[in-house]
Design a protein around this motif. Structure first.
Motif, mmCIF file in Angstrom:
data_model
loop_
_atom_site.group_PDB
_atom_site.id
_atom_site.type_symbol
_atom_site.label_atom_id
_atom_site.label_comp_id
_atom_site.label_asym_id
_atom_site.label_seq_id
_atom_site.Cartn_x
_atom_site.Cartn_y
_atom_site.Cartn_z
ATOM 1 N N ALA A 197 0.860 -1.184 0.000
ATOM 2 C CA ALA A 197 0.000 0.000 0.000
ATOM 3 C C ALA A 197 0.894 1.231 0.000
ATOM 4 O O ALA A 197 2.022 1.201 0.514
ATOM 5 C CB ALA A 197 -0.917 0.005 1.215
ATOM 6 N N ARG A 198 0.389 2.311 -0.614
ATOM 7 C CA ARG A 198 1.170 3.550 -0.679
ATOM 8 C C ARG A 198 0.324 4.734 -0.231
ATOM 9 O O ARG A 198 -0.882 4.801 -0.493
ATOM 10 C CB ARG A 198 1.664 3.793 -2.104
ATOM 11 C CG ARG A 198 2.728 2.818 -2.580
ATOM 12 C CD ARG A 198 3.087 3.048 -4.039
ATOM 13 N NE ARG A 198 1.952 2.761 -4.920
ATOM 14 C CZ ARG A 198 1.901 3.097 -6.215
ATOM 15 N NH1 ARG A 198 2.911 3.736 -6.765
ATOM 16 N NH2 ARG A 198 0.838 2.779 -6.929
ATOM 17 N N LEU A 199 0.978 5.658 0.458
ATOM 18 C CA LEU A 199 0.365 6.920 0.861
ATOM 19 C C LEU A 199 1.152 8.053 0.221
ATOM 20 O O LEU A 199 2.354 8.201 0.462
ATOM 21 C CB LEU A 199 0.372 7.068 2.384
ATOM 22 C CG LEU A 199 -0.064 8.438 2.925
ATOM 23 C CD1 LEU A 199 -1.550 8.662 2.693
ATOM 24 C CD2 LEU A 199 0.271 8.571 4.411
ATOM 25 N N LEU A 200 0.482 8.862 -0.591
ATOM 26 C CA LEU A 200 1.117 9.998 -1.246
ATOM 27 C C LEU A 200 0.476 11.281 -0.737
ATOM 28 O O LEU A 200 -0.747 11.450 -0.822
ATOM 29 C CB LEU A 200 0.956 9.897 -2.764
ATOM 30 C CG LEU A 200 1.526 11.066 -3.581
ATOM 31 C CD1 LEU A 200 3.052 11.114 -3.474
ATOM 32 C CD2 LEU A 200 1.091 10.976 -5.045
ATOM 33 N N LEU A 201 1.304 12.188 -0.206
ATOM 34 C CA LEU A 201 0.814 13.482 0.265
ATOM 35 C C LEU A 201 0.878 14.498 -0.860
ATOM 36 O O LEU A 201 1.647 14.341 -1.820
ATOM 37 C CB LEU A 201 1.642 13.960 1.455
ATOM 38 C CG LEU A 201 1.717 13.037 2.673
ATOM 39 C CD1 LEU A 201 2.561 13.684 3.759
ATOM 40 C CD2 LEU A 201 0.336 12.696 3.182
ATOM 41 N N GLU A 202 0.099 15.560 -0.744
ATOM 42 C CA GLU A 202 0.059 16.554 -1.819
ATOM 43 C C GLU A 202 1.364 17.327 -1.967
ATOM 44 O O GLU A 202 1.586 17.965 -3.000
ATOM 45 C CB GLU A 202 -1.097 17.531 -1.612
ATOM 46 C CG GLU A 202 -1.056 18.353 -0.342
ATOM 47 C CD GLU A 202 -2.274 19.262 -0.242
ATOM 48 O OE1 GLU A 202 -2.642 19.865 -1.268
ATOM 49 O OE2 GLU A 202 -2.854 19.373 0.851
ATOM 50 N N ASP A 203 2.254 17.260 -0.962
ATOM 51 C CA ASP A 203 3.566 17.901 -1.111
ATOM 52 C C ASP A 203 4.565 16.985 -1.809
ATOM 53 O O ASP A 203 5.740 17.341 -1.970
ATOM 54 C CB ASP A 203 4.106 18.351 0.248
ATOM 55 C CG ASP A 203 4.490 17.182 1.155
ATOM 56 O OD1 ASP A 203 4.168 16.016 0.819
ATOM 57 O OD2 ASP A 203 5.106 17.430 2.208
ATOM 58 N N GLY A 204 4.113 15.781 -2.225
ATOM 59 C CA GLY A 204 4.976 14.855 -2.954
ATOM 60 C C GLY A 204 5.610 13.768 -2.106
ATOM 61 O O GLY A 204 6.250 12.854 -2.639
ATOM 62 N N THR A 205 5.453 13.836 -0.770
ATOM 63 C CA THR A 205 6.031 12.809 0.105
ATOM 64 C C THR A 205 5.310 11.482 -0.102
ATOM 65 O O THR A 205 4.082 11.422 -0.103
ATOM 66 C CB THR A 205 5.910 13.237 1.587
ATOM 67 O OG1 THR A 205 6.511 14.516 1.766
ATOM 68 C CG2 THR A 205 6.602 12.220 2.486
ATOM 69 N N ALA A 263 3.280 9.460 -10.726
ATOM 70 C CA ALA A 263 2.787 10.587 -11.524
ATOM 71 C C ALA A 263 1.273 10.523 -11.699
ATOM 72 O O ALA A 263 0.570 11.544 -11.608
ATOM 73 C CB ALA A 263 3.478 10.611 -12.882
ATOM 74 N N GLU A 264 0.764 9.317 -11.936
ATOM 75 C CA GLU A 264 -0.688 9.154 -12.086
ATOM 76 C C GLU A 264 -1.409 9.425 -10.773
ATOM 77 O O GLU A 264 -2.486 10.035 -10.749
ATOM 78 C CB GLU A 264 -0.996 7.733 -12.580
ATOM 79 C CG GLU A 264 -0.588 7.478 -14.020
ATOM 80 C CD GLU A 264 -0.771 6.027 -14.414
ATOM 81 O OE1 GLU A 264 -1.220 5.784 -15.555
ATOM 82 O OE2 GLU A 264 -0.472 5.132 -13.593
ATOM 83 N N LEU A 265 -0.802 8.990 -9.663
ATOM 84 C CA LEU A 265 -1.409 9.240 -8.353
ATOM 85 C C LEU A 265 -1.424 10.737 -8.035
ATOM 86 O O LEU A 265 -2.402 11.250 -7.481
ATOM 87 C CB LEU A 265 -0.649 8.479 -7.265
ATOM 88 C CG LEU A 265 -0.765 6.952 -7.298
ATOM 89 C CD1 LEU A 265 0.102 6.328 -6.206
ATOM 90 C CD2 LEU A 265 -2.215 6.516 -7.146
ATOM 91 N N LYS A 266 -0.349 11.435 -8.384
ATOM 92 C CA LYS A 266 -0.304 12.888 -8.164
ATOM 93 C C LYS A 266 -1.402 13.592 -8.946
ATOM 94 O O LYS A 266 -2.079 14.497 -8.431
ATOM 95 C CB LYS A 266 1.064 13.446 -8.584
ATOM 96 C CG LYS A 266 2.190 13.177 -7.608
ATOM 97 C CD LYS A 266 3.478 13.831 -8.092
ATOM 98 C CE LYS A 266 4.605 13.610 -7.097
ATOM 99 N NZ LYS A 266 5.891 14.203 -7.560
ATOM 100 N N GLU A 267 -1.589 13.180 -10.174
ATOM 101 C CA GLU A 267 -2.623 13.790 -11.008
ATOM 102 C C GLU A 267 -4.012 13.542 -10.423
ATOM 103 O O GLU A 267 -4.845 14.457 -10.361
ATOM 104 C CB GLU A 267 -2.535 13.225 -12.426
ATOM 105 C CG GLU A 267 -3.515 13.868 -13.401
ATOM 106 C CD GLU A 267 -3.369 13.332 -14.812
ATOM 107 O OE1 GLU A 267 -4.243 13.629 -15.654
ATOM 108 O OE2 GLU A 267 -2.384 12.604 -15.083
ATOM 109 N N LEU A 268 -4.250 12.313 -9.978
ATOM 110 C CA LEU A 268 -5.544 11.978 -9.381
ATOM 111 C C LEU A 268 -5.758 12.745 -8.079
ATOM 112 O O LEU A 268 -6.862 13.249 -7.814
ATOM 113 C CB LEU A 268 -5.616 10.477 -9.124
ATOM 114 C CG LEU A 268 -6.884 9.949 -8.435
ATOM 115 C CD1 LEU A 268 -8.120 10.274 -9.278
ATOM 116 C CD2 LEU A 268 -6.774 8.451 -8.190
#
Length: 385
Positions: A3-11, A138-143
């Motif tokens: 599982a992955r957690l991506l924050l809006e600051d890119g972390t 990159a796809e997760l950031k866009e979403l």
């Protein structure tokens, strides 16, 4: 499964999945409670949020029916350092993993929750995406950037119909903005005749129920997203004693002309010290909120500050200078947390009795029939707990 957690600051945090294999976007927050993860999961005030538990071991005592604070969990994701797959507790009926799977909520374990908490404390709460998918970063950031945070949480968690919990003492209308079950328990234990109404109940609809007092519940999100409640409160507080809790406290303040603002990372946990300005006594309280009443907005309003937070000095309690109305930012019903402040329910009921002595002409009707309100179609809806 990963599982992955991506924050809006890119972390990006990479860990192990438990719960549902799903993808969820929400506001990433942290809770400092050592116990009470089931109450945290089922607190409607967490609707739209991905919750990080700072205590490292979660799941060790399982899940039991009796500890729910609502009919289902409303959080969007759960983050822990270590998830215990095999609970050891005679009360446990099933596991945390099974609960999250039942309601489609993803969880992640095995990440450094200390680092995540420090990021939130330094930069403030931020949007994040928790996923078990194989999409690229990159796809997760866009979403993530394309998905807005919720603004209708209260509508999602509030009851859709009126129901009653009969008692033989004071009739209390509990306005449900996302009420925890603990509030209803505290009222019914004191013999109150409680009628629970939806968040959008009007002043006229509440008057028809002939309450002795009105309790404004906790709930999720920004109080300014619930303007209809502010209008209702400004009308009924001239007629009935009022007690506001958490979101109810903020809405009460807005109805009296004060203002609210978002905190950097909020107050969430069962160990927040609050000072009573009248007695100078400090109470350890249970809290869960991301907004606060602005201190400099109190001047010129009929409000008086009664409690402050010992950690950051924010307002934790208010009372009206001339009307029988008061509120607190914390949770006197606890669950989870200490019960130091449960006396506030007794003070509310005593305020109602004193108000009734001063206004004996106010009609009082205590009955055991189910409450009734008009639906949007104009038909009467009945619901009995």
């Amino acid at each position: 499964m990963q599982a992955r957690l991506l924050l809006e600051d890119g972390t990006l945090f990479v860990g192990k999945s438990f719960g549902s294999t799903a993808e969820s976007v929400g506001e990433v927050v942290f809770n400092t409670g050592i116990t009470g993860y089931q109450e945290v999961l089922s607190d409607p005030s967490y609707c739209g949020q991905i919750v990080t538990m700072t205590y490292p071991l979660i799941g060790n005592y399982g899940i039991t029916r009796d500890d729910f604070e609502s009919v289902r969990p409303f959080i969007h994701g759960f983050i822990v350092r270590e998830y215990e797959e095999v609970p050891s507790n005679w009360r446990a009926q099933y596991t945390l993993d099974e609960l999250l799977k039942e309601y489609g909520i993803p969880g992640i374990s095995g990440i450094d929750t200390r680092q995540l908490t420090r990021i939130i404390r330094h930069y403030g709460t931020m949007k994040g995406i928790l996923t078990t998918s194989s999409q690229s970063v990159a796809e997760l950031k866009e979403l993530l950037h394309a998905t807005p945070l919720m603004t209708d949480q209260v509508k999602r968690v509030s009851t859709r119909s009126v129901f009653s919990s009969p008692g033989n003492k004071e009739r209390i209308v509990l306005v449900d903005f996302g009420s925890k079950s603990g509030i209803l328990r505290d009222l019914t234990q004191r013999g109150c005749d409680v009628v629970v109404v939806p968040h959008d109940a009007t002043a006229d609809e509440i008057r028809r129920l002939q309450p002795d007092g009105i309790l404004l519940s906790n709930g999720p999100g920004d109080p300014k997203d619930v303007p209809h409640a502010v209008r209702m409160i400004s009308e009924v507080m001239q007629e009935y004693p009022i007690f506001g809790i958490c979101l109810g406290h903020q809405l009460f303040a807005l109805a009296c002309g004060a203002d609210t603002e978002k905190l950097k990372f909020g107050h969430r946990g069962g160990n927040h010290p609050v000072k009573d300005l009248k007695t100078n006594r400090c109470y350890i309280t249970s809290q869960n909120h991301g907004y606060t009443v602005m201190d400099d907005s109190i001047s010129g309003t009929p409000l008086e500050v009664t409690h402050i937070n010992n950690n950051d000095g924010t307002i934790e309690g208010l009372k009206h200078e001339s009307l029988p109305a008061f509120s607190v930012q914390y949770h006197p019903e606890a669950s989870p947390g200490p019960y130091d402040s449960s006396y506030l329910f007794d003070e509310f009921l005593e305020m109602i009795r004193q108000h009734r002595k001063k206004h004996p002409e106010v009609p009082r009707q205590v009955q055991f029939a189910a409450a009734a309100l008009k639906s949007e179609k104009g038909e009467l809806q009945y619901a009995q707990k």
